[in-house]
Design an enzyme around this catalytic site. Structure first.
Site, PDB file in Angstrom:
ATOM      1  N   GLU A  11      75.500  30.222  34.409  1.00 20.97           N
ATOM      2  CA  GLU A  11      76.828  30.692  34.027  1.00 20.97           C
ATOM      3  C   GLU A  11      77.579  29.700  33.158  1.00 20.97           C
ATOM      4  O   GLU A  11      78.179  30.065  32.152  1.00 20.97           O
ATOM      5  CB  GLU A  11      77.662  31.042  35.271  1.00 20.97           C
ATOM      6  N   HIS A  17      81.274  36.693  47.808  1.00 22.54           N
ATOM      7  CA  HIS A  17      81.115  37.780  46.843  1.00 22.54           C
ATOM      8  C   HIS A  17      82.293  38.745  46.817  1.00 22.54           C
ATOM      9  O   HIS A  17      82.169  39.845  46.280  1.00 22.54           O
ATOM     10  CB  HIS A  17      79.862  38.600  47.163  1.00 22.54           C
TER      11      HIS A  17
HETATM   12  C1  LIG Z   1      75.805  32.037  40.370  1.00 20.80           C
HETATM   13  C2  LIG Z   1      75.259  33.381  40.632  1.00 20.80           C
HETATM   14  N1  LIG Z   1      74.949  34.172  39.593  1.00 20.80           N
HETATM   15  C3  LIG Z   1      74.453  35.407  39.815  1.00 20.80           C
HETATM   16  C4  LIG Z   1      74.264  35.868  41.084  1.00 20.80           C
HETATM   17  C5  LIG Z   1      73.708  37.265  41.319  1.00 20.80           C
HETATM   18  N2  LIG Z   1      72.328  37.128  41.787  1.00 20.80           N
HETATM   19  C6  LIG Z   1      72.057  37.061  43.091  1.00 20.80           C
HETATM   20  S1  LIG Z   1      70.463  36.757  43.366  1.00 20.80           S
HETATM   21  C7  LIG Z   1      70.085  36.753  41.736  1.00 20.80           C
HETATM   22  C8  LIG Z   1      68.677  36.513  41.315  1.00 20.80           C
HETATM   23  C9  LIG Z   1      68.143  35.233  41.822  1.00 20.80           C
HETATM   24  O1  LIG Z   1      66.764  35.172  41.709  1.00 20.80           O
HETATM   25  P1  LIG Z   1      65.916  33.997  42.297  1.00 20.80           P
HETATM   26  O2  LIG Z   1      66.675  32.720  42.225  1.00 20.80           O
HETATM   27  O3  LIG Z   1      64.595  34.019  41.644  1.00 20.80           O
HETATM   28  O4  LIG Z   1      65.777  34.324  43.835  1.00 20.80           O
HETATM   29  P2  LIG Z   1      65.080  35.568  44.536  1.00 20.80           P
HETATM   30  O5  LIG Z   1      66.149  36.603  44.653  1.00 20.80           O
HETATM   31  O6  LIG Z   1      63.927  35.993  43.708  1.00 20.80           O
HETATM   32  O7  LIG Z   1      64.689  35.090  45.883  1.00 20.80           O
HETATM   33  C10 LIG Z   1      71.230  36.986  40.991  1.00 20.80           C
HETATM   34  C11 LIG Z   1      71.277  37.080  39.537  1.00 20.80           C
HETATM   35  C12 LIG Z   1      74.627  35.012  42.140  1.00 20.80           C
HETATM   36  N3  LIG Z   1      74.512  35.386  43.418  1.00 20.80           N
HETATM   37  N4  LIG Z   1      75.099  33.785  41.889  1.00 20.80           N
END
Ligand SMILES: Cc1ncc(C[n+]2csc(CCOP(=O)(O)OP(=O)(O)O)c2C)c(N)n1
Ligand SMILES: [Mg+2]
Lengths: 326, 358
Positions: free
Chosen positions: A60, A129
């Protein structure tokens, strides 16, 4: 007029402004291949290609700053935050860089950038959230803050925000995306920033609010009507610039006012407005102005607690009864 | 410790010896790992069911397919070691000792949940078991874990901190800032990327031009690639790593290669434009950590289908018990609303400003 959802209205605004100006591009997490986490950018990748609809890494601070730099150099970025909760990571770029650039450079660099995404609580998403974030942005001179509550406002205001030469935090609502309403079918339907909208007319009391809380205010006004009380419901639409004229007009008309907002009370938008009214219309008031806000706590997950924490139509009715001394 | 394990493994039939012996894992331990993973699987299937009928709300991210990343990574730790994770953490909490009942009750938003129902699926915390959350901001937990490493060193303890993150989190500045600090201060932290190849609908290869294993390289932190579908390999790696870190080896970085069998959260599609149904089906067929261990144990005559059925039955019973417990647990009462915003009520000054009755 066409009936469409808030989501579709935003989508149209983006499409039209991208057609109009090749310097406008959209960047954010999942905006391209996934059509946006809330499907606001649906179909735009096909139409504008990956140069202009860009999936970012989950960085971000990085992609927000990239947008600020691109705006400095003359592009008109639209930066999507999946939600404004995640923009805390990026707020340094917004406040310390975007909001001050024009001033620090004595007008050499304008900052035509929009930061947009949902703010506020949806359903049971818990403390990290579920935050209404507008106050963080309206606090800083140099940043504009827009909070549309209907599809028409979403479209007209987003178009204005994209055309604006200042940084705009454009705050949507997760629970609004499916909300339907009439939207003018004019390619050039633009609602200027800084103009409030009287969403309902009444003469007994004023309920002033912004964002998705207008629906709670209207619901409260409906309940009050059954009780013989007619409320003005004033939707600010933009928090900065602030339509003080419209606020003073309703205050002087009804002499009693309640401010409703989704966020926390301390130094909230309502606090600013109460202060302005008592400075400029003190003699017109027949009762202290009351504020209805979220409970002054981080949002709890449990359904029953969340319901208690959120500001409701009943809270508004209660506050109205107080300012009417009923 | 390692010696007894080897001895035990040697006692087993000649066939059985080879693989388990190689990694120094006893027959009992291997069976325990299977038992644990079965519990995690059944527990989360229960959660899935409960979500479908509205007993669980909000975001709910399942670990199904990634269970070795709970059992294999956490079982070798001591109870006073620290574990921290993101929002896909139900099974890791259980692996660290949080009772399944408390986790399920938290998912249900009930008073007996690990956070009294206030945190929900993404925010499981248990101080007693040193399970440090449950964090919803991608990458947000990584600096916190670094701070836990700082505390361990500050107090001269011999514990370690294991922190999990998703593959998408390594693109956050916080990740690199944390690794740099851990390196300069030699902090006892194991940074584990549960590399399931996707962050929501974005393949890692679309948001990084370098492979995962290189991400710690700029900070001089050793990187380890571990097959996260192979719980034996995962266990052995974490057993050895934890020991090294405990003895002062400093921060470590693990690329735990795994795969998510479900959608990103309960409200996201399992497949779609971002990955094909065939890809998911193939992974389920060939890379299921439970099936892989089951096959090894059966092949080596350490498990037969009756024993497996019995184990699975126990897992289902425990999952059902957790759900029944959660269902019976009361909703948090009104007083809970304002409780614990601060550590204590201030004697002076006003803390709350909403003008509501508390
Ligand atoms: C700072 C932030 N940006 C966006 C999100 C929305 N979001 C939640 S999980 C996610 C994907 C994360 O993927 P990864 O780190 O690979 O973990 P996984 O879900 O595959 O375990 C996103 C974009 C968030 N929670 N926090
Ligand atoms: Mg991932």
């Amino acid at each position: 007029m066409a009936v469409m959802t808030y989501r579709e209205a935003l989508n149209e605004a983006l499409r039209e402004e991208m057609e109009r100006d090749p310097d406008v591009f959209l960047m954010g997490e999942e905006v391209a291949e996934y059509d946006g986490a809330y499907k606001v950018s649906k179909g735009l990748l096909d139409e504008f290609g990956e140069k202009r609809i860009v999936d970012s890494p989950i960085s971000e601070l990085g992609f927000t700053g990239l947008g600020v730099g691109a705006a400095m150099a003359g592009l008109r970025p639209v930066i999507e935050f999946m939600t404004f909760n995640f923009a805390f990571l990026a707020i340094d770029q917004v406040i310390n860089h975007a909001a001050k650039m024009h001033y620090m450079s004595e007008g050499q660099f304008s900052m035509p950038i929009v930061f947009r995404g949902p703010t506020g609580a949806a359903l049971q998403l818990s403390a990290q959230h579920s935050q209404a974030c507008e106050t963080y942005y309206s606090h800083a001179p140099g940043c504009k803050v827009v909070t549309p509550g209907t599809p028409a406002d979403a479209k007209g205001l987003l178009k204005a925000a994209i055309r604006d030469d200042d940084p705009v935090a454009f705050m949507e609502g997760e629970l609004l995306y499916n909300f339907k309403g009439e939207v003018p079918e004019d390619d050039d339907f633009v609602i200027p920033l800084g103009v409030a909208d009287l969403k309902r007319e009444g003469s007994d009391v004023s309920i002033v609010t912004h964002g998705k809380m207008i629906h709670v205010a209207l619901q409260a006004a409906g309940k009050l009507e059954k009780d013989g009380i007619e409320a003005d419901v004033l939707d600010l639409r933009t928090i900065r610039p602030l339509d003080m004229d419209a606020i003073l007009e309703t205050a002087k008309k009804t002499n009693r006012l309640v401010y409703l907002e989704e966020g926390w009370p301390y130094a909230g938008t309502g606090a600013q407005i109460v202060s302005m009214i008592q400075e400029e219309a003190f003699d017109y008031l027949d009762a202290p102005i009351l504020r209805v806000t979220q409970a002054d706590i981080p949002m709890p997950y449990a359904k029953n607690l969340e319901m208690m924490a959120k500001p409701s139509a009943d809270h508004v009715v209660e506050a109205v009864n107080k300012v009417l001394y009923r | 410790m390692a010696q007894t394990k080897e001895k035990k493994a040697k006692k087993n039939s000649k066939k059985a010896g080879s693989l388990l012996e190689e990694v120094g894992i006893s027959e009992e331990l291997a069976l325990d790992l299977l038992r644990d993973m079965l519990l995690y699987r059944r527990f989360e299937e229960k959660a899935e069911e409960a979500y479908a009928i509205g007993k669980i709300g909000g975001f709910c991210h399942l670990h199904i397919g990634q269970e070795a990343g709970a059992a294999g990574c956490i079982k070798p730790l001591r109870s006073d070691d620290y574990v921290m994770s993101a929002y896909r953490e139900h099974t890791q909490a259980i692996a660290k000792g949080v009772p399944p009942r408390a986790v399920m009750a938290e998912l249900y938003g009930r008073a007996d949940g690990s956070s009294g129902g206030k945190g929900g699926s993404m925010h499981i915390f248990d101080a007693e078991h040193r399970f440090m959350g449950g964090h919803g901001i991608v990458g947000g937990q990584v600096p916190l874990a670094t701070g836990i490493g700082w505390k361990i060193k500050y107090r001269e303890e011999d514990t370690v901190c294991v922190v999990f993150m998703g593959d998408a989190a390594v693109n956050q500045g916080a990740f690199h800032e944390s690794l740099n600090m851990a390196a300069i201060w030699n902090l006892p932290v194991i940074y584990v990327v549960e590399n399931n190849e996707y962050g929501m609908g974005t393949a890692f290869s679309r948001v990084s031009t370098t492979e995962m294993v290189k991400k710690s390289c700029a900070h001089g932190i050793p990187a380890h690639v571990v097959n996260g579908q192979d719980v034996l390999e995962t266990y052995a790696s974490f057993r050895d790593l934890a020991e090294e870190v405990r003895n002062g080896a400093g921060p470590q970085f693990v690329d735990l290669q795994t795969y998510r069998f479900r959608g990103h959260s309960m409200s996201d599609p399992v497949s779609g434009t971002y990955r094909s149904t065939e890809e998911v089906d193939r992974a389920k067929k060939e890379q299921d950590p439970i099936a892989l261990l089951r096959d090894i144990l059966m092949k080596e005559d350490l498990l037969d289908s009756d024993a497996l059925d019995e184990m699975d039955g126990e897992a289902r019973t425990m999952a059902q018990d957790a759900a029944d417990f959660a269902d019976a647990s009361p909703k948090p009462d009104r007083e809970a609303l304002y409780r614990n915003v601060w550590a204590e009520e201030n004697e002076h000054g006003r803390l709350f400003f909403d003008g509501r009755d508390r």
